[in-house]
Design an enzyme around this catalytic site. Structure first.
Site, PDB file in Angstrom:
ATOM      1  N   LYS A 222       0.837  -1.212   0.000  1.00  0.00           N
ATOM      2  CA  LYS A 222       0.000   0.000   0.000  1.00  0.00           C
ATOM      3  C   LYS A 222       0.873   1.265   0.000  1.00  0.00           C
ATOM      4  O   LYS A 222       0.620   2.219  -0.739  1.00  0.00           O
ATOM      5  CB  LYS A 222      -0.916  -0.031   1.224  1.00  0.00           C
ATOM      6  CG  LYS A 222      -1.610   1.260   1.549  1.00  0.00           C
ATOM      7  CD  LYS A 222      -2.570   1.657   0.436  1.00  0.00           C
ATOM      8  CE  LYS A 222      -2.979   3.100   0.526  1.00  0.00           C
ATOM      9  NZ  LYS A 222      -4.268   3.353   1.049  1.00  0.00           N
ATOM     10  N   CYS A 276      -3.599  10.816   1.689  1.00  0.00           N
ATOM     11  CA  CYS A 276      -2.891   9.561   1.417  1.00  0.00           C
ATOM     12  C   CYS A 276      -1.536   9.793   0.776  1.00  0.00           C
ATOM     13  O   CYS A 276      -0.497   9.468   1.339  1.00  0.00           O
ATOM     14  CB  CYS A 276      -3.749   8.711   0.496  1.00  0.00           C
ATOM     15  SG  CYS A 276      -5.454   8.666   1.036  1.00  0.00           S
TER      16      CYS A 276
HETATM   17  N1  SAJ Z   1      -2.167  14.860  -8.518  1.00  0.00           N
HETATM   18  C1  SAJ Z   1      -1.330  15.644  -9.305  1.00  0.00           C
HETATM   19  N2  SAJ Z   1      -0.991  15.195 -10.542  1.00  0.00           N
HETATM   20  C2  SAJ Z   1      -1.445  14.004 -11.030  1.00  0.00           C
HETATM   21  C3  SAJ Z   1      -2.286  13.199 -10.222  1.00  0.00           C
HETATM   22  C4  SAJ Z   1      -2.636  13.654  -8.961  1.00  0.00           C
HETATM   23  O1  SAJ Z   1      -0.903  16.726  -8.906  1.00  0.00           O
HETATM   24  O2  SAJ Z   1      -1.116  13.675 -12.171  1.00  0.00           O
HETATM   25  C5  SAJ Z   1      -2.544  15.338  -7.179  1.00  0.00           C
HETATM   26  C6  SAJ Z   1      -4.044  15.544  -7.002  1.00  0.00           C
HETATM   27  O3  SAJ Z   1      -4.456  16.796  -7.476  1.00  0.00           O
HETATM   28  C7  SAJ Z   1      -4.171  15.405  -5.499  1.00  0.00           C
HETATM   29  C8  SAJ Z   1      -3.105  14.373  -5.143  1.00  0.00           C
HETATM   30  O4  SAJ Z   1      -2.214  14.339  -6.242  1.00  0.00           O
HETATM   31  O5  SAJ Z   1      -3.881  16.625  -4.847  1.00  0.00           O
HETATM   32  C9  SAJ Z   1      -3.615  12.983  -4.879  1.00  0.00           C
HETATM   33  O6  SAJ Z   1      -4.637  12.641  -5.780  1.00  0.00           O
HETATM   34  P1  SAJ Z   1      -4.779  11.200  -6.436  1.00  0.00           P
HETATM   35  O7  SAJ Z   1      -5.973  11.198  -7.306  1.00  0.00           O
HETATM   36  O8  SAJ Z   1      -3.507  10.790  -7.068  1.00  0.00           O
HETATM   37  O9  SAJ Z   1      -4.940  10.220  -5.189  1.00  0.00           O
HETATM   38  P2  SAJ Z   1      -5.887  10.167  -3.868  1.00  0.00           P
HETATM   39  O10 SAJ Z   1      -5.104  10.734  -2.726  1.00  0.00           O
HETATM   40  O11 SAJ Z   1      -7.231  10.703  -4.108  1.00  0.00           O
HETATM   41  O12 SAJ Z   1      -6.017   8.568  -3.682  1.00  0.00           O
HETATM   42  C10 SAJ Z   1      -4.832   7.782  -3.626  1.00  0.00           C
HETATM   43  C11 SAJ Z   1      -4.974   6.606  -4.587  1.00  0.00           C
HETATM   44  N3  SAJ Z   1      -3.691   5.945  -4.756  1.00  0.00           N
HETATM   45  C12 SAJ Z   1      -3.150   5.698  -6.000  1.00  0.00           C
HETATM   46  O13 SAJ Z   1      -3.694   6.053  -7.013  1.00  0.00           O
HETATM   47  C13 SAJ Z   1      -1.855   4.961  -6.014  1.00  0.00           C
HETATM   48  C14 SAJ Z   1      -6.019   5.620  -4.071  1.00  0.00           C
HETATM   49  O14 SAJ Z   1      -6.077   4.466  -4.887  1.00  0.00           O
HETATM   50  C15 SAJ Z   1      -5.673   5.218  -2.626  1.00  0.00           C
HETATM   51  O15 SAJ Z   1      -6.627   4.308  -2.081  1.00  0.00           O
HETATM   52  C16 SAJ Z   1      -5.703   6.478  -1.792  1.00  0.00           C
HETATM   53  O16 SAJ Z   1      -4.656   7.333  -2.286  1.00  0.00           O
HETATM   54  C17 SAJ Z   1      -5.478   6.084  -0.338  1.00  0.00           C
HETATM   55  O17 SAJ Z   1      -6.475   5.999   0.414  1.00  0.00           O
HETATM   56  O18 SAJ Z   1      -4.351   5.785   0.026  1.00  0.00           O
END
Ligand code: SAJ
Length: 451
Positions: A222, A276
């Site tokens: 994870k 996360c």
């Molecule tokens: N972000 C960027 N650029 C990107 C992608 C995301 O700046 O290309 C930013 C988003 O705007 C946000 C942050 O990253 O601020 C996180 O967003 P996210 O959509 O990547 O992830 P979370 O935090 O909503 O959910 C993540 C997920 N993990 C992965 O995709 C590996 C989810 O599957 C997990 O279950 C969750 O963390 C968790 O609970 O750990």
């Protein structure tokens, strides 16, 4: 072990879910939807009361109806205290403590000690909270301390009275109710029977594969998933700084580079938010500081991004001030959520940037956030306005790539002083939500090609 309702409308087995937050409550509701009787426990009386009324205290699509139905038909109740059950799921927070992002396991410890008194031979205890490596074994030790009359896997191996596993949640906020069911699930057992018991429990609703491993691998899996994403986002964020310095449009650059069949650069932004991705990599660093150089640096790169955006706004405001002859410069922040098209403001870099701007600004900061009805507490000297009104400000900073902002990219482009942290003005396929499915399609084609 049988968890499903069989004949008389009463669940033959019950589970207790400890922690009714963003993961515990949806999980409790999904179990209840699939015929498992659930007691949810929480330390907050207000949360218990809200759920027992069939209402919810968090925002997640489709969760309200699931909780309402589960409470109405008696499959889900909430309480401050646990009672005897057949399986116990712990889904409490694992925040930081100390000065260098040390994981704080006190919530897991408190939850373990709380359920210990009602455990009986044959029960399964599963840690769902995202945890540093070794946390599940600590949980087993706390339980064993409280219940010397029962045997635990660390003492009795496969013959233990209590079975212990770690099954990290991996659902995406905004899609929790779907992903809980469709995602594959990593099931780490302290022994093989522990893993099998946990797998059987999740198979009551998981349609993906439930894959068995040991607890340490499950914990690290994870953390590694979220650190992988963080490192990749850090690469994009670092590239955005380099391109800005060298006069290159980062959005065009990414689009061009991603035409390579084995390159897939993520999107730069105003920073990495949520509970996360900005947290979990630190658990890896805390466990192996000397070896985690890249993971630590990625965190630092992503944490710096909001500061960089603030520096850009300050420079634009200085330029604007020159033509205002002493009148205060007005600033508009577009977006407060931690990512596009959600109303979740938890750990949002956009919200942090907007608050700092409001603190520093003479005139109220105009905030356009189409997904909320009122500004959160702590955002003084700010005003929630429409996008149209926000564009009357002297300086506009786009902090979140919400659909509404992409749709109005033309309007934004006509404003003379826009700082675009998320690529709404990029006019490229990557940044436009309308073409995101194509992007995802290309991404999976690429993954297949790489594999
Ligand atoms: N972000 C960027 N650029 C990107 C992608 C995301 O700046 O290309 C930013 C988003 O705007 C946000 C942050 O990253 O601020 C996180 O967003 P996210 O959509 O990547 O992830 P979370 O935090 O909503 O959910 C993540 C997920 N993990 C992965 O995709 C590996 C989810 O599957 C997990 O279950 C969750 O963390 C968790 O609970 O750990």
């Amino acid at each position: 072990m049988e968890y499903l309702v069989v004949t008389d409308g009463k669940a033959s087995k019950e589970i207790v879910v400890v922690g009714l937050g963003y993961i515990g409550l949806p999980t409790a509701a999904v179990f209840a939807q699939h015929g498992v009787k659930v007691l949810g426990i929480d330390v907050h009386q207000s949360v218990v009361d809200t759920i027992n009324r069939g209402e919810i205290h968090i925002v997640e699509p489709d969760l309200d109806a699931a909780v309402h139905d589960a409470v109405k038909n008696g499959m889900l109740t909430a309480s401050l205290e646990p009672r005897a059950a057949d399986a116990f799921l712990i889904a409490v927070p694992t925040p930081f403590k100390g000065h260098d992002h040390e994981p704080d396991l006190s919530y897991i410890e408190a939850a373990s000690r709380k359920i210990a008194s009602v455990l009986k031979k044959g029960d399964v205890v599963i840690l769902e909270s995202t945890s540093p490596v070794g946390a599940t074994e600590k949980m087993a030790d706390w339980l064993a301390e409280e219940r010397p009359d029962l045997s635990f896997p660390q003492q009795a191996g496969a013959a233990s009275d209590i079975r212990i596993a770690h099954c990290p949640e991996r659902v995406l906020p905004g899609k929790v109710m779907k992903e809980l069911i469709s995602n594959d699930r990593i099931v780490g057992g302290m022994t093989e029977p522990c893993g099998r018991a946990a797998k059987e429990l999740y198979e009551t609703f998981v349609e993906g594969d439930c894959i068995l491993t040991n607890v340490r691998a499950a914990e690290m899996c994870k953390l590694a998933e979220n650190a992988f994403r963080d490192v990749n986002i850090a690469f994009a964020n670092e590239l955005s700084l380099i391109c800005d310095k060298q006069g290159i449009d980062i959005w065009e650059l990414i689009e061009l580079a991603n035409r390579h069949p084995r390159v897939d650069i993520l999107k730069p932004g105003a920073g990495v938010g949520g509970h996360c991705i900005a947290v979990d990599p630190w658990f890896i660093v805390a466990g192996a500081p000397a070896e985690s150089r890249l993971i630590r640096t990625a965190r630092e790169v992503n944490n710096y991004k909001p500061e960089w955006v603030l520096e850009k706004v300050a420079a634009a405001a200085k330029d604007a001030a020159a033509s205002k002859h002493g009148a205060p410069v007005t600033i508009a922040a577009l977006g407060l959520a931690f990512k596009p098209d959600i109303d979740d403001l938890r750990e949002s870099p956009a919200k942090r940037i907007a608050s700092i701007l409001a603190e520093r600004s003479d005139a109220p900061v105009l905030v356009a956030e189409p997904n909320i009805e009122a500004l959160p507490e702590g955002l003084d000297n700010a005003e929630l306005v429409s996008l149209e009104r926000a564009l009357e400000a002297d300086v506009v900073v786009v902090l979140v790539g919400h659909r509404e902002f992409h749709r109005n990219a033309g309007l934004l482009a006509r404003h003379g002083a826009v700082i675009d942290a998320v690529g709404v003005l990029g006019g490229n396929a990557l940044a436009t939500p309308d073409v995101r499915p194509v992007d995802e399609e290309r991404r999976s084609e690429k993954s297949a090609a790489i594999a």
